[in-house]
Design a protein around this motif. Structure first.
Motif, PDB file in Angstrom:
ATOM      1  N   ARG A 207     -33.138 -87.336  21.744  1.00  0.00           N
ATOM      2  CA  ARG A 207     -34.314 -87.049  22.573  1.00  0.00           C
ATOM      3  C   ARG A 207     -34.055 -85.892  23.526  1.00  0.00           C
ATOM      4  NH1 ARG A 207     -35.784 -92.009  25.906  1.00  0.00           N
ATOM      5  NH2 ARG A 207     -36.528 -90.427  27.353  1.00  0.00           N
ATOM      6  N   PHE A 208     -32.835 -85.799  24.020  1.00  0.00           N
ATOM      7  CA  PHE A 208     -32.478 -84.765  24.990  1.00  0.00           C
ATOM      8  C   PHE A 208     -31.938 -83.500  24.302  1.00  0.00           C
ATOM      9  CE2 PHE A 208     -31.978 -86.896  29.332  1.00  0.00           C
ATOM     10  CZ  PHE A 208     -32.899 -87.880  29.039  1.00  0.00           C
ATOM     11  N   SER A 209     -32.048 -83.445  22.980  1.00  0.00           N
ATOM     12  CA  SER A 209     -31.522 -82.306  22.197  1.00  0.00           C
ATOM     13  C   SER A 209     -30.032 -82.090  22.446  1.00  0.00           C
ATOM     14  CB  SER A 209     -32.283 -81.017  22.529  1.00  0.00           C
ATOM     15  OG  SER A 209     -33.648 -81.215  22.447  1.00  0.00           O
ATOM     16  N   LEU A 210     -29.305 -83.192  22.561  1.00  0.00           N
ATOM     17  CA  LEU A 210     -27.866 -83.098  22.822  1.00  0.00           C
ATOM     18  C   LEU A 210     -27.015 -83.425  21.596  1.00  0.00           C
ATOM     19  CD1 LEU A 210     -27.680 -84.848  26.317  1.00  0.00           C
ATOM     20  CD2 LEU A 210     -27.122 -82.470  25.844  1.00  0.00           C
ATOM     21  N   LEU A 211     -27.673 -83.822  20.512  1.00  0.00           N
ATOM     22  CA  LEU A 211     -26.884 -84.224  19.336  1.00  0.00           C
ATOM     23  C   LEU A 211     -25.967 -83.118  18.812  1.00  0.00           C
ATOM     24  CD1 LEU A 211     -28.854 -86.601  16.943  1.00  0.00           C
ATOM     25  CD2 LEU A 211     -26.821 -87.059  18.285  1.00  0.00           C
ATOM     26  N   PRO A 212     -26.418 -81.839  18.797  1.00  0.00           N
ATOM     27  CA  PRO A 212     -25.493 -80.792  18.331  1.00  0.00           C
ATOM     28  C   PRO A 212     -24.238 -80.689  19.214  1.00  0.00           C
ATOM     29  CG  PRO A 212     -27.744 -79.963  18.405  1.00  0.00           C
ATOM     30  CD  PRO A 212     -27.763 -81.302  19.063  1.00  0.00           C
ATOM     31  N   ALA A 213     -24.346 -81.169  20.443  1.00  0.00           N
ATOM     32  CA  ALA A 213     -23.192 -81.078  21.359  1.00  0.00           C
ATOM     33  C   ALA A 213     -22.459 -82.403  21.471  1.00  0.00           C
ATOM     34  CB  ALA A 213     -23.687 -80.650  22.736  1.00  0.00           C
ATOM     35  N   TRP A 214     -22.747 -83.333  20.562  1.00  0.00           N
ATOM     36  CA  TRP A 214     -22.236 -84.707  20.663  1.00  0.00           C
ATOM     37  C   TRP A 214     -20.717 -84.757  20.809  1.00  0.00           C
ATOM     38  CZ3 TRP A 214     -24.110 -89.226  21.875  1.00  0.00           C
ATOM     39  CH2 TRP A 214     -23.512 -90.410  21.436  1.00  0.00           C
ATOM     40  N   GLU A 215     -20.019 -83.953  20.016  1.00  0.00           N
ATOM     41  CA  GLU A 215     -18.549 -84.006  20.041  1.00  0.00           C
ATOM     42  C   GLU A 215     -17.929 -82.780  20.706  1.00  0.00           C
ATOM     43  OE1 GLU A 215     -17.251 -84.779  16.063  1.00  0.00           O
ATOM     44  OE2 GLU A 215     -17.542 -86.929  16.293  1.00  0.00           O
ATOM     45  N   ARG A 216     -18.766 -81.971  21.336  1.00  0.00           N
ATOM     46  CA  ARG A 216     -18.222 -80.754  21.959  1.00  0.00           C
ATOM     47  C   ARG A 216     -17.562 -81.086  23.294  1.00  0.00           C
ATOM     48  NH1 ARG A 216     -22.765 -76.290  22.140  1.00  0.00           N
ATOM     49  NH2 ARG A 216     -21.557 -75.674  23.967  1.00  0.00           N
ATOM     50  N   PRO A 217     -16.434 -80.400  23.622  1.00  0.00           N
ATOM     51  CA  PRO A 217     -15.825 -80.613  24.943  1.00  0.00           C
ATOM     52  C   PRO A 217     -16.825 -80.257  26.041  1.00  0.00           C
ATOM     53  CG  PRO A 217     -14.393 -79.301  23.527  1.00  0.00           C
ATOM     54  CD  PRO A 217     -15.687 -79.431  22.807  1.00  0.00           C
ATOM     55  N   VAL A 218     -16.847 -81.055  27.098  1.00  0.00           N
ATOM     56  CA  VAL A 218     -17.878 -80.863  28.118  1.00  0.00           C
ATOM     57  C   VAL A 218     -17.781 -79.487  28.789  1.00  0.00           C
ATOM     58  CG1 VAL A 218     -18.286 -83.286  28.645  1.00  0.00           C
ATOM     59  CG2 VAL A 218     -16.473 -82.085  29.829  1.00  0.00           C
ATOM     60  N   GLN A 219     -16.571 -78.918  28.836  1.00  0.00           N
ATOM     61  CA  GLN A 219     -16.444 -77.630  29.519  1.00  0.00           C
ATOM     62  C   GLN A 219     -17.099 -76.495  28.733  1.00  0.00           C
ATOM     63  OE1 GLN A 219     -13.913 -79.403  28.376  1.00  0.00           O
ATOM     64  NE2 GLN A 219     -12.329 -78.174  27.419  1.00  0.00           N
ATOM     65  N   THR A 220     -17.442 -76.761  27.468  1.00  0.00           N
ATOM     66  CA  THR A 220     -18.105 -75.713  26.682  1.00  0.00           C
ATOM     67  C   THR A 220     -19.630 -75.835  26.748  1.00  0.00           C
ATOM     68  OG1 THR A 220     -18.162 -77.029  24.657  1.00  0.00           O
ATOM     69  CG2 THR A 220     -16.173 -75.715  25.045  1.00  0.00           C
ATOM     70  N   LEU A 221     -20.142 -76.853  27.422  1.00  0.00           N
ATOM     71  CA  LEU A 221     -21.591 -77.019  27.504  1.00  0.00           C
ATOM     72  C   LEU A 221     -22.173 -76.100  28.574  1.00  0.00           C
ATOM     73  CD1 LEU A 221     -21.877 -80.932  27.406  1.00  0.00           C
ATOM     74  CD2 LEU A 221     -21.915 -79.335  25.508  1.00  0.00           C
ATOM     75  N   SER A 222     -23.428 -75.702  28.365  1.00  0.00           N
ATOM     76  CA  SER A 222     -24.099 -74.883  29.376  1.00  0.00           C
ATOM     77  C   SER A 222     -24.445 -75.757  30.583  1.00  0.00           C
ATOM     78  CB  SER A 222     -25.370 -74.282  28.793  1.00  0.00           C
ATOM     79  OG  SER A 222     -26.301 -75.320  28.539  1.00  0.00           O
ATOM     80  N   TRP A 223     -24.812 -75.095  31.670  1.00  0.00           N
ATOM     81  CA  TRP A 223     -25.164 -75.824  32.902  1.00  0.00           C
ATOM     82  C   TRP A 223     -26.314 -76.793  32.632  1.00  0.00           C
ATOM     83  CZ3 TRP A 223     -23.283 -77.115  37.334  1.00  0.00           C
ATOM     84  CH2 TRP A 223     -24.104 -77.449  38.400  1.00  0.00           C
ATOM     85  N   GLY A 224     -27.319 -76.297  31.901  1.00  0.00           N
ATOM     86  CA  GLY A 224     -28.482 -77.138  31.609  1.00  0.00           C
ATOM     87  C   GLY A 224     -28.115 -78.338  30.755  1.00  0.00           C
ATOM     88  N   MET A 225     -27.233 -78.129  29.787  1.00  0.00           N
ATOM     89  CA  MET A 225     -26.823 -79.247  28.921  1.00  0.00           C
ATOM     90  C   MET A 225     -26.029 -80.278  29.711  1.00  0.00           C
ATOM     91  SD  MET A 225     -25.804 -77.481  25.354  1.00  0.00           S
ATOM     92  CE  MET A 225     -26.357 -78.553  24.056  1.00  0.00           C
ATOM     93  N   LYS A 226     -25.190 -79.793  30.620  1.00  0.00           N
ATOM     94  CA  LYS A 226     -24.432 -80.741  31.455  1.00  0.00           C
ATOM     95  C   LYS A 226     -25.391 -81.587  32.283  1.00  0.00           C
ATOM     96  CE  LYS A 226     -20.247 -77.971  32.043  1.00  0.00           C
ATOM     97  NZ  LYS A 226     -19.513 -77.115  32.963  1.00  0.00           N
ATOM     98  N   ARG A 227     -26.413 -80.948  32.831  1.00  0.00           N
ATOM     99  CA  ARG A 227     -27.392 -81.707  33.625  1.00  0.00           C
ATOM    100  C   ARG A 227     -28.064 -82.763  32.753  1.00  0.00           C
ATOM    101  NH1 ARG A 227     -28.553 -78.719  38.426  1.00  0.00           N
ATOM    102  NH2 ARG A 227     -29.771 -80.523  39.081  1.00  0.00           N
ATOM    103  N   LYS A 228     -28.351 -82.381  31.501  1.00  0.00           N
ATOM    104  CA  LYS A 228     -29.012 -83.343  30.607  1.00  0.00           C
ATOM    105  C   LYS A 228     -28.077 -84.497  30.247  1.00  0.00           C
ATOM    106  CE  LYS A 228     -30.696 -80.439  27.484  1.00  0.00           C
ATOM    107  NZ  LYS A 228     -31.380 -80.055  26.253  1.00  0.00           N
ATOM    108  N   VAL A 229     -26.793 -84.199  30.061  1.00  0.00           N
ATOM    109  CA  VAL A 229     -25.839 -85.289  29.769  1.00  0.00           C
ATOM    110  C   VAL A 229     -25.811 -86.275  30.938  1.00  0.00           C
ATOM    111  CG1 VAL A 229     -23.395 -85.846  29.420  1.00  0.00           C
ATOM    112  CG2 VAL A 229     -24.389 -83.921  28.211  1.00  0.00           C
ATOM    113  N   CYS A 230     -25.793 -85.729  32.168  1.00  0.00           N
ATOM    114  CA  CYS A 230     -25.767 -86.606  33.355  1.00  0.00           C
ATOM    115  C   CYS A 230     -27.028 -87.458  33.415  1.00  0.00           C
ATOM    116  CB  CYS A 230     -25.647 -85.770  34.626  1.00  0.00           C
ATOM    117  SG  CYS A 230     -24.069 -84.956  34.791  1.00  0.00           S
TER     118      CYS A 230
END
Lengths: 241, 246
Positions: free
Chosen positions: B117-140
């Protein structure tokens, strides 16, 4: 390479931690040949793990610089103390192999298991001795500590950059006065906010740190291989041979 | 859902942050908590989340009263703070979302569904330090929603987001409102979310300055250090963004 990295990453963190805890001290005691074999094996593992990490290459380079620095210091001190060149070279080579292997061991652990997984593995190991209450606090502490290390490094780098821009001519002693103060202030604020974040996420209780490991057949096979390797190494330990 | 009564809060160093604040929030509403920097927004959010104990006065959240039941308040609230890096303890998005939960098939499936739902599946196994600021906010935000809170507290959720990120965040706020979640969103800028807000609360140097529906409050916000939205200043009332539907 990626298969090796996937294999190592997929292993139970308890197995990785146990192997590292045995191998770490043993690296200083085992024969040089065994230490060399360990260093080469660990280099392969770290190369595989680091290839998929954005900071992996930088970490390996940092490690090599660290090894070269201390080997040079040892060689320099040995030479100054009047040792023969052959002995200086042998001592430097011995230290280089063992120190590199030890650092590669730590790096392979850090690259293949998350802070949380390592914290849970330690908590699992100490739970029978320390009890459940201390065990989950230990897991949380370790996870926070490992999580905080890169943040500290990033803060130091940012403050150094800021100082270099704002005060390009300031000398070494002024920098050494200003940087630690600024780092402590910045980290103090981060620590407080992180404490709130941990509590806000409900991670400040034992239920959040229950180990959820699952031991697979692959773990058993790797444990047998690692066990055989450790036995071979043990044969070179002075108090066993 | 939330009742704040004569709330005072003074930091341990002696610095006063909130002064006799009283307000009430109904279940399922989306509340905008605004004010200039240093007005006490983040402190009030932390108090609502049960992370601080009031110096005097009380906060009741879903029947749990703080002081006294701070831990119970924390169980029904989730606070998503401004700095995502400090809240993410997992090495990957997957590990962070599953942090503090038993890794059952049902939990993993639910986390994956939320990630989708949050469009985070492509980043499911990615290290958190490689996520963009917006994606980190969405993970939180996703991690907070996985806990099924009754109240969601978002501290400056729009800060640092680009236009697509803001639109995505607005969509998530709308979705949460549609399922009846009580939300308190703090910001110093009304522009990015005023059209979604049911109740607007304005703080000014630790005091409650204004409280009410946006239409009744917006004419007076400027004197409390908050800029009204452009459409309001232009006499066009509160307008929704682009073609988004309210």
């Amino acid at each position: 390479m990626s298969r090796l990295a996937a294999l190592v990453r997929g292993l139970d963190p308890r197995l990785k931690l146990g192997t590292a805890l045995f191998l770490g001290p043993a690296l200083w005691l085992m024969g040089l040949v065994q230490a060399g074999v360990c260093a080469v094996a660990l280099l392969c593992i770290v190369a595989a793990l680091a290839s998929g990490q954005p900071l992996g290459g930088r970490m390996v380079r940092g490690l090599l610089v660290f090894v070269v620095f201390w080997v040079a210091v040892k060689a320099g001190l040995d030479a100054v103390s009047g040792m023969e060149w052959a002995q200086v070279a042998a001592g430097a080579g011995d230290l280089a192999v063992r120190l590199a292997a030890l650092l590669l061991l730590g790096l392979s652990l850090a690259l293949s298991a998350s802070a949380r997984a390592l914290g849970l593995a330690v908590a699992w190991a100490v739970r029978p001795v320390a009890g459940g209450e201390r065990a989950w606090k230990l897991a949380l502490s370790l996870a926070l500590m490992v999580h905080f290390l890169p943040m500290c490094l990033a803060t130091v780098a940012e403050i150094r950059q800021a100082l270099a821009r704002r005060c390009p001519r300031c000398g070494f002693f002024l920098r050494m006065t200003v940087i630690p103060q600024a780092v402590i202030r910045a980290l103090g604020q981060k620590t407080w906010n992180q404490t709130l974040a941990v509590a806000g996420r409900g991670l400040d209780g034992p239920q959040a740190w229950e180990p959820d490991f699952s031991w697979s057949g692959r773990d058993t096979r790797c444990a047998l291989v690692a066990g055989g390797f450790l036995v071979w190494i043990s044969l070179s330990l002075p108090f066993l041979s | 859902m939330i009742t704040v009564t004569d709330l005072d809060y003074v930091y341990p160093g002696g610095q006063g942050a909130l002064d006799r604040v009283s307000l009430s929030i109904r279940p399922g509403t989306l509340v905008g908590l605004v004010g200039a920097n240093g007005s006490g927004k983040s402190t009030l959010m932390a108090l609502m989340a049960g992370l601080y104990t009031p110096t005097s006065g009380s906060i009741t959240v879903d029947g749990c009263v703080n002081p006294g039941e701070g831990r119970a308040v924390r169980a029904v609230c989730r606070l998503v703070m401004q700095d995502a890096d400090l809240q993410m303890l997992g090495a990957t998005a997957e590990e962070d979302l599953l942090l503090g939960r038993a890794r059952t098939d049902a939990t993993v499936a639910r986390a994956r569904e939320l990630a989708r739902r949050f469009s985070l599946l492509p980043a499911w196994e990615r290290p958190v330090q490689t996520l963009s600021w917006g994606m980190k906010r969405k993970v939180c935000l996703a991690a907070a929603l996985l806990d099924d809170p009754r109240v969601l507290l978002l501290d400056e959720p729009f800060s640092g987001l680009d236009y697509p990120g803001m639109r995505e965040m607005r969509g998530l706020l709308r979705e949460s409102r549609a399922v009846g979640l009580t939300q308190v969103v703090s910001s110093h800028d009304l522009e990015c979310f005023i059209d979604l807000v049911d109740q607007l609360v304005v703080l000014d140097t630790g005091r409650l300055a204004l409280d009410g529906p946006p239409d009744a409050v917006l004419n007076h916000v400027r004197s409390h250090g908050v800029r009204p939205p452009c459409s309001w200043s232009a006499g066009q009332g509160v307008r929704s963004w682009d073609e988004e539907s309210l």
